[in-house]
Design a protein around this motif. Structure first.
Motif, PDB file in Angstrom:
ATOM      1  N   ARG A 200     -21.028 -83.043   4.920  1.00  0.00           N
ATOM      2  CA  ARG A 200     -20.776 -81.618   5.140  1.00  0.00           C
ATOM      3  C   ARG A 200     -19.910 -81.034   4.028  1.00  0.00           C
ATOM      4  O   ARG A 200     -20.124 -79.886   3.612  1.00  0.00           O
ATOM      5  N   CYS A 204     -21.161 -77.855   1.786  1.00  0.00           N
ATOM      6  CA  CYS A 204     -20.481 -76.558   1.868  1.00  0.00           C
ATOM      7  C   CYS A 204     -19.639 -76.216   0.647  1.00  0.00           C
ATOM      8  O   CYS A 204     -19.327 -75.045   0.429  1.00  0.00           O
ATOM      9  N   CYS A 308     -21.067 -72.893   7.506  1.00  0.00           N
ATOM     10  CA  CYS A 308     -20.173 -73.836   6.845  1.00  0.00           C
ATOM     11  C   CYS A 308     -18.738 -73.500   7.180  1.00  0.00           C
ATOM     12  O   CYS A 308     -18.365 -72.335   7.266  1.00  0.00           O
TER      13      CYS A 308
END
Length: 463
Positions: A200, A204, A308
């Motif tokens: 992640r 992001c 995000c």
């Protein structure tokens, strides 16, 4: 069942195809094992270089058998002293004792995400002493997960929510070739949230801003564009993303790894040929990518679409309060960081090793120093109307000045240590830099200022 081979006009049984398929799978497994061995060895050596005296692993499966370097690695990573049987005539009983100490130490630590002790399933001291490849790699992977990937991702505040996620880990778990089902389940549970958090972060902070889709730690990295985007997220001036899209996989990978090593001080754990394959090794890529977290400089805010979250540097948790409260809360953390950096510099400066290794160590610390400087300047802006620093700011400034002085002294010492006339030139250049930094008061009469400058110039020429 028989199949016709039109080229050789011969018949091939399904059993032959089964054997060939198994051979291909085994070949891929061997290739991934070789990549893991190289990557993990480089990762270990990047940390053992900080040990006093510095140590090095050449053949991972052989050099770890006596447990001495394994314990040294854990000491560097944890900052704790561990009992160790040492000597030239160590016997197997001593090897097993050392490895047992290491395993017991690991099992006494708690996983950041699960909050429970680390479980080493099917990893026994005798297997490590025998140098069994799959077991050795499994152990080192556990160390990397706990001491690098888990700790770094958990320090990103916005990612901590992932530790409470109840989503299935199976969808993101990696395969454990050759591992028993029970071991595979435990390891996947251990790595699940850390892996999601790291992915992640990439999605992001790097990939999203360049329209790059990074879905995994495998094929998504093959063309090198994802690596380039991570470097760009830290130092935008180093990467031209438009040029990146026009280059070959190998060119992108080579440039990304070189930039990370030379400009960011991130050890080069991978080579282009390790990644530019049909199925890149997931663990090796995760190990390498996690290193970038320590160098991610500034808070990056998510897009307003809500997909995000907000990410920021591990040492500087993001605050929604005023600038003054942000400053107060982070001055203490910066002071702690600087004190630790000073201790690390002193330890590295006194470590044994050749001049090349010492220059490399200095360069790594210098990169940390320069990147931290960008964050330090705003924190040292006076908060009082009279322009004076607060007590906390003054303490941070003192710590900063000490680190600066330590690095300068180290640099001067290294340059003076160069062989032959190079050492003399190095000392002369440092004196020139000091003269240029020296404040010269501007006199009302410009002639007087010019005379002062002329005298200093002549003095430097004579020196």
């Amino acid at each position: 069942m028989l199949l016709l081979n039109t080229e050789g006009l011969s018949l091939i049984s399904s059993y032959d195809l089964f054997l060939r398929g198994g051979s291909i799978i085994q070949t891929l497994a061997n290739e991934q094992e070789a990549v893991q061995k190289r990557t993990f060895t480089k990762w270990i050596n990047s940390h053992l270089a900080k040990h006093k005296p510095p140590l090095e692993v050449n053949d991972l499966f052989e050099d770890i058998k006596d447990g001495v370097k394994l314990l040294a690695l854990l000491e560097v990573l944890s900052g704790q002293r561990l009992p160790c049987e040492q000597g030239r005539q160590l016997k197997r009983i001593h090897w097993v004792s050392n490895i047992g100490t290491a395993l017991k130490f690991l099992e006494g630590r708690k996983s950041v995400y699960r909050g429970s002790p680390i479980k080493l399933v099917n990893i026994h001291a005798t297997d490590i002493a025998d140098g069994r490849p799959s077991i050795v790699l499994g152990l080192i992977w556990t160390v990397i997960l706990y001491f690098q990937i888990e700790e770094l991702t958990s320090n990103l505040p916005a990612l901590q929510a992932l530790s409470n996620s109840n989503s299935s880990v199976e969808s993101i778990a990696s395969s454990e070739t050759g591992s028993p089902p029970m071991k595979r389940k435990v390891v996947n549970k251990f790595q699940g949230n850390a892996k999601k958090a790291l992915l992640r972060w990439v999605q992001c902070t790097a990939a999203k801003h360049h329209g790059i889709e990074v879905k995994d730690f495998g094929p998504s990295w093959r063309d090198g564009v994802a690596f380039q985007s991570v470097v760009h997220a830290i130092r935008p001036d180093l990467v031209d993303m438009e040029a990146v899209r026009r280059r070959s996989n190998r060119e992108n990978l080579e440039e990304a790894f070189s930039l990370a090593e030379n400009e960011l001080g991130i050890p080069r754990l991978l080579d282009p040929e390790d990644v530019d394959v049909d199925k890149p090794d997931e663990k090796s890529i995760m190990t390498y990518v996690a290193q970038f977290l320590k160098h991610y400089p500034n808070p990056h805010h998510s897009e307003t679409d809500g997909h995000c979250m907000c990410f920021c540097h591990p040492h500087f948790p993001q605050k929604s309060a005023s600038v003054s409260s942000f400053t107060e809360n982070n001055q203490i953390e910066l002071k702690v960081f600087l004190d630790q950096l000073e201790r690390d510099v002193l330890r590295a400066q006194g470590a044994e090793g050749n001049l090349t290794d010492k220059y490399q160590a200095f360069k790594s610390f210098r990169v940390q120093y320069e990147m931290k400087k960008k964050q330090t300047d705003p924190l040292l802006q006076p908060v009082h109307r009279d322009g004076k620093l607060s007590v906390d700011q003054a303490l941070v400034k003192q710590a900063w000045d000490r680190v600066s002085a330590r690095l300068l002294d180290w640099h001067i010492h290294l340059d003076k240590s160069l062989p032959g006339p190079l050492g003399v030139i190095g000392a002369w250049l440092h004196r020139a830099e000091m003269a240029l930094r020296e404040d010269i008061p501007i006199q009302h009469a410009h002639d007087e200022t010019a005379n002062v400058l002329h005298r200093k110039l002549e003095q430097h020429k004579v020196t």
